[in-house]
Design a protein around this motif. Structure first.
Motif, PDB file in Angstrom:
ATOM      1  N   GLY A 163      18.736 -72.571 -49.910  1.00 49.10           N
ATOM      2  CA  GLY A 163      19.076 -73.936 -50.009  1.00 49.10           C
ATOM      3  C   GLY A 163      18.120 -74.817 -49.243  1.00 49.10           C
ATOM      4  N   LEU A 164      17.188 -74.221 -48.816  1.00 51.66           N
ATOM      5  CA  LEU A 164      16.186 -74.988 -47.766  1.00 51.66           C
ATOM      6  C   LEU A 164      15.515 -76.053 -48.772  1.00 51.66           C
ATOM      7  CD1 LEU A 164      14.975 -75.301 -45.110  1.00 51.66           C
ATOM      8  CD2 LEU A 164      13.297 -73.789 -45.578  1.00 51.66           C
ATOM      9  N   ASP A 165      15.374 -77.279 -48.109  1.00 57.48           N
ATOM     10  CA  ASP A 165      14.470 -78.343 -48.992  1.00 57.48           C
ATOM     11  C   ASP A 165      13.094 -77.558 -49.140  1.00 57.48           C
ATOM     12  OD1 ASP A 165      12.456 -80.309 -49.300  1.00 57.48           O
ATOM     13  OD2 ASP A 165      13.811 -81.613 -48.090  1.00 57.48           O
ATOM     14  N   PRO A 166      12.565 -77.518 -50.276  1.00 63.04           N
ATOM     15  CA  PRO A 166      11.323 -76.935 -50.897  1.00 63.04           C
ATOM     16  C   PRO A 166      10.035 -77.439 -49.784  1.00 63.04           C
ATOM     17  CG  PRO A 166      12.271 -77.399 -52.504  1.00 63.04           C
ATOM     18  CD  PRO A 166      13.238 -78.057 -51.358  1.00 63.04           C
ATOM     19  N   ARG A 167      10.078 -78.516 -49.311  1.00 60.58           N
ATOM     20  CA  ARG A 167       9.081 -79.084 -48.479  1.00 60.58           C
ATOM     21  C   ARG A 167       9.067 -78.208 -47.045  1.00 60.58           C
ATOM     22  NH1 ARG A 167      10.812 -85.354 -48.321  1.00 60.58           N
ATOM     23  NH2 ARG A 167      12.862 -84.131 -47.878  1.00 60.58           N
ATOM     24  N   LEU A 168       9.947 -77.668 -46.716  1.00 65.61           N
ATOM     25  CA  LEU A 168      10.135 -76.950 -45.553  1.00 65.61           C
ATOM     26  C   LEU A 168       9.861 -75.615 -45.588  1.00 65.61           C
ATOM     27  CD1 LEU A 168      13.262 -78.838 -44.018  1.00 65.61           C
ATOM     28  CD2 LEU A 168      10.799 -79.468 -43.664  1.00 65.61           C
ATOM     29  N   ARG A 169       9.664 -75.033 -46.719  1.00 66.48           N
ATOM     30  CA  ARG A 169       9.437 -73.508 -46.864  1.00 66.48           C
ATOM     31  C   ARG A 169       8.400 -73.082 -46.005  1.00 66.48           C
ATOM     32  NH1 ARG A 169      10.211 -73.493 -53.355  1.00 66.48           N
ATOM     33  NH2 ARG A 169      12.586 -73.483 -53.400  1.00 66.48           N
ATOM     34  N   GLY A 170       7.006 -73.815 -45.993  1.00 67.39           N
ATOM     35  CA  GLY A 170       6.067 -73.477 -45.052  1.00 67.39           C
ATOM     36  C   GLY A 170       6.495 -73.330 -43.674  1.00 67.39           C
ATOM     37  N   ALA A 171       7.161 -74.393 -43.166  1.00 65.73           N
ATOM     38  CA  ALA A 171       7.452 -74.445 -41.695  1.00 65.73           C
ATOM     39  C   ALA A 171       8.427 -73.175 -41.506  1.00 65.73           C
ATOM     40  CB  ALA A 171       8.280 -75.590 -41.393  1.00 65.73           C
ATOM     41  N   ALA A 172       9.467 -72.978 -42.521  1.00 64.72           N
ATOM     42  CA  ALA A 172      10.158 -71.677 -42.149  1.00 64.72           C
ATOM     43  C   ALA A 172       9.488 -70.505 -42.149  1.00 64.72           C
ATOM     44  CB  ALA A 172      11.111 -71.786 -43.517  1.00 64.72           C
ATOM     45  N   ALA A 173       8.562 -70.339 -42.908  1.00 61.89           N
ATOM     46  CA  ALA A 173       7.612 -69.221 -42.954  1.00 61.89           C
ATOM     47  C   ALA A 173       7.040 -68.933 -41.464  1.00 61.89           C
ATOM     48  CB  ALA A 173       6.344 -69.078 -44.008  1.00 61.89           C
ATOM     49  N   LEU A 174       6.466 -69.938 -41.130  1.00 65.04           N
ATOM     50  CA  LEU A 174       5.702 -70.041 -39.450  1.00 65.04           C
ATOM     51  C   LEU A 174       7.008 -69.497 -38.616  1.00 65.04           C
ATOM     52  CD1 LEU A 174       3.517 -73.027 -39.738  1.00 65.04           C
ATOM     53  CD2 LEU A 174       3.081 -70.715 -39.733  1.00 65.04           C
ATOM     54  N   SER A 175       8.218 -70.142 -38.547  1.00 66.98           N
ATOM     55  CA  SER A 175       9.230 -69.939 -37.783  1.00 66.98           C
ATOM     56  C   SER A 175       9.505 -68.448 -37.771  1.00 66.98           C
ATOM     57  CB  SER A 175      10.596 -70.708 -38.007  1.00 66.98           C
ATOM     58  OG  SER A 175      11.375 -70.350 -37.251  1.00 66.98           O
ATOM     59  N   VAL A 176       9.647 -67.650 -38.928  1.00 65.06           N
ATOM     60  CA  VAL A 176       9.933 -66.208 -39.039  1.00 65.06           C
ATOM     61  C   VAL A 176       8.782 -65.420 -38.424  1.00 65.06           C
ATOM     62  CG1 VAL A 176      10.334 -64.445 -40.801  1.00 65.06           C
ATOM     63  CG2 VAL A 176      11.419 -66.489 -41.286  1.00 65.06           C
ATOM     64  N   PHE A 177       7.653 -66.138 -38.810  1.00 65.88           N
ATOM     65  CA  PHE A 177       6.268 -65.381 -38.249  1.00 65.88           C
ATOM     66  C   PHE A 177       6.265 -65.265 -36.876  1.00 65.88           C
ATOM     67  CE2 PHE A 177       1.528 -66.026 -37.541  1.00 65.88           C
ATOM     68  CZ  PHE A 177       1.364 -64.530 -37.270  1.00 65.88           C
ATOM     69  N   ALA A 178       6.791 -66.505 -36.144  1.00 65.91           N
ATOM     70  CA  ALA A 178       6.841 -66.613 -34.849  1.00 65.91           C
ATOM     71  C   ALA A 178       8.057 -65.417 -34.055  1.00 65.91           C
ATOM     72  CB  ALA A 178       7.343 -67.844 -34.213  1.00 65.91           C
ATOM     73  N   HIS A 179       9.018 -65.236 -34.946  1.00 72.68           N
ATOM     74  CA  HIS A 179       9.988 -64.390 -34.332  1.00 72.68           C
ATOM     75  C   HIS A 179       9.304 -62.864 -34.588  1.00 72.68           C
ATOM     76  CE1 HIS A 179      13.719 -66.042 -33.494  1.00 72.68           C
ATOM     77  NE2 HIS A 179      13.612 -67.033 -34.446  1.00 72.68           N
ATOM     78  N   LEU A 180       9.005 -62.566 -35.671  1.00 73.79           N
ATOM     79  CA  LEU A 180       8.194 -61.371 -36.033  1.00 73.79           C
ATOM     80  C   LEU A 180       7.000 -61.054 -35.010  1.00 73.79           C
ATOM     81  CD1 LEU A 180       8.138 -61.449 -39.929  1.00 73.79           C
ATOM     82  CD2 LEU A 180       9.577 -59.876 -38.484  1.00 73.79           C
ATOM     83  N   GLU A 181       6.222 -61.787 -34.642  1.00 71.86           N
ATOM     84  CA  GLU A 181       5.203 -61.822 -33.752  1.00 71.86           C
ATOM     85  C   GLU A 181       5.965 -61.376 -32.444  1.00 71.86           C
ATOM     86  OE1 GLU A 181       1.477 -64.356 -32.746  1.00 71.86           O
ATOM     87  OE2 GLU A 181       3.194 -65.262 -31.777  1.00 71.86           O
ATOM     88  N   ASP A 182       7.014 -61.975 -31.821  1.00 65.35           N
ATOM     89  CA  ASP A 182       7.545 -61.592 -30.730  1.00 65.35           C
ATOM     90  C   ASP A 182       8.157 -60.184 -30.923  1.00 65.35           C
ATOM     91  OD1 ASP A 182       8.783 -61.732 -28.279  1.00 65.35           O
ATOM     92  OD2 ASP A 182      10.769 -62.591 -29.182  1.00 65.35           O
ATOM     93  N   LEU A 183       8.855 -59.858 -32.194  1.00 65.31           N
ATOM     94  CA  LEU A 183       9.308 -58.375 -32.281  1.00 65.31           C
ATOM     95  C   LEU A 183       8.306 -57.340 -32.140  1.00 65.31           C
ATOM     96  CD1 LEU A 183      12.143 -59.538 -35.159  1.00 65.31           C
ATOM     97  CD2 LEU A 183      12.640 -58.833 -32.753  1.00 65.31           C
ATOM     98  N   VAL A 184       7.315 -57.594 -32.913  1.00 67.78           N
ATOM     99  CA  VAL A 184       6.582 -56.753 -32.826  1.00 67.78           C
ATOM    100  C   VAL A 184       5.859 -56.278 -31.232  1.00 67.78           C
ATOM    101  CG1 VAL A 184       3.920 -56.127 -33.339  1.00 67.78           C
ATOM    102  CG2 VAL A 184       5.444 -57.057 -35.111  1.00 67.78           C
ATOM    103  N   GLY A 185       5.649 -57.628 -30.606  1.00 63.94           N
ATOM    104  CA  GLY A 185       5.376 -57.479 -29.207  1.00 63.94           C
ATOM    105  C   GLY A 185       6.188 -56.655 -28.273  1.00 63.94           C
ATOM    106  N   ARG A 186       7.546 -56.456 -28.739  1.00 64.89           N
ATOM    107  CA  ARG A 186       8.465 -56.164 -28.037  1.00 64.89           C
ATOM    108  C   ARG A 186       8.808 -54.685 -28.266  1.00 64.89           C
ATOM    109  NH1 ARG A 186      12.834 -60.542 -29.023  1.00 64.89           N
ATOM    110  NH2 ARG A 186      14.509 -58.844 -28.289  1.00 64.89           N
ATOM    111  N   GLY A 187       8.057 -54.138 -29.474  1.00 65.08           N
ATOM    112  CA  GLY A 187       8.174 -52.919 -30.057  1.00 65.08           C
ATOM    113  C   GLY A 187       9.290 -52.697 -30.860  1.00 65.08           C
ATOM    114  N   LEU A 188      10.028 -53.666 -31.333  1.00 64.56           N
ATOM    115  CA  LEU A 188      11.491 -53.661 -32.195  1.00 64.56           C
ATOM    116  C   LEU A 188      10.865 -53.731 -33.347  1.00 64.56           C
ATOM    117  CD1 LEU A 188      13.530 -55.980 -29.907  1.00 64.56           C
ATOM    118  CD2 LEU A 188      13.371 -53.643 -30.048  1.00 64.56           C
TER     119      LEU A 188
END
Length: 254
Positions: free
Chosen positions: A213-238
């Motif tokens: 249900g996210l506003d389509p204009r914010l999908r790119g920003a949401a992808a960056l937010s998920v990327f930031a979490h994944l970058e952190d999770l990879v760095g922590r070995g999870l």
């Protein structure tokens, strides 16, 4: 810039209007720049601190009209310092225009530094770090989730009773909101890990599943937010990745 869905800790429903100077505390006035949008609420908050001899915090975007209106509001008052909480283009470019008009020095403008506090008002100017209207997007390479979470933890030890953010109205219970923001990020991290465990491997798949249900204009920003979490999770070995973390990488549980 901000993006989250309705499950995030959004606590403010009414937003202040742009286009006028308003005294919001005995030592603080606010004029909101006319750059409202999905990432800026009603616009960037420019703050005037003091009386007669003042400091300006976050002059906003490259908008001569906003700077002219700000100086008209101040009349004969003298601008003695221009403070920039961080270098996003909706906060800092106006500093050059204001400096050219007033001769005041620009201070505190290192990239993404912590915002300044005003002990006399028991207040902290939180920039884009903590806002009442929405949560902050942490977007690599400028933003790093581990650093963002560490900076939220630093706020746990502060005692100010009001935060004046870069967008939207004041944060009146900052300690409570900071706790909510930390909890929300941990929930988001858990949701991402659950999607990977369910078989999602790419960021667009994760975004579609957890930002329904996210506003389509914010999908790119949401992808960056998920990327930031994944970058952190990879760095922590999870989480495992098929190379260095990137937007188009393939991810899996470690």
């Amino acid at each position: 810039m901000t993006v989250e869905d309705e499950s995030g800790p959004r606590v403010e429903r009414s937003l202040p209007e742009s286009g006028r100077m308003e005294r919001v505390a005995p030592l603080i006035r606010r004029r909101i720049a006319p750059n409202g949008g999905p990432f800026t609420a009603t616009g960037t908050c420019t703050y005037v601190v003091g009386q007669d001899r003042v400091a300006i915090i976050d002059p906003g975007p490259d908008d001569p009209g906003h700077i002219a209106a700000l100086l008209d509001d101040l009349g004969p008052e003298r601008v003695e310092a221009i403070v920039v909480t961080h270098t996003h283009r909706d906060h800092s470019p106006g500093a050059r225009l204001l400096a050219a008009r007033t001769g005041a020095p620009i201070v505190g403008c290192g990239p993404h530094r912590a915002a300044c506090a005003l002990p006399e008002a028991d207040a902290l100017f939180s920039g884009d770090h903590v806002m009442a209207w929405n949560t902050t997007i942490v977007a690599p390479p400028d933003g790093e989730m581990r650093a963002y979470m560490a900076s939220l933890e630093k706020l746990r030890g502060r005692t100010e009773t009001t935060y004046w953010p870069g967008h939207g109205g004041p944060v009146q219970e900052p300690a409570r909101l900071v706790r909510c923001l930390i909890g929300h990020r941990r929930q988001r991290e858990a949701a991402i890990r659950a999607r990977l465990a369910a078989g999602d491997t790419r960021i667009p798949e994760v975004v579609a599943a957890i930002y329904q249900g996210l506003d389509p204009r914010l999908r790119g920003a949401a992808a960056l937010s998920v990327f930031a979490h994944l970058e952190d999770l990879v760095g922590r070995g999870l989480v495992a990745c098929d190379g260095p973390p990137r937007l188009d990488a393939t991810y899996a549980p470690a």
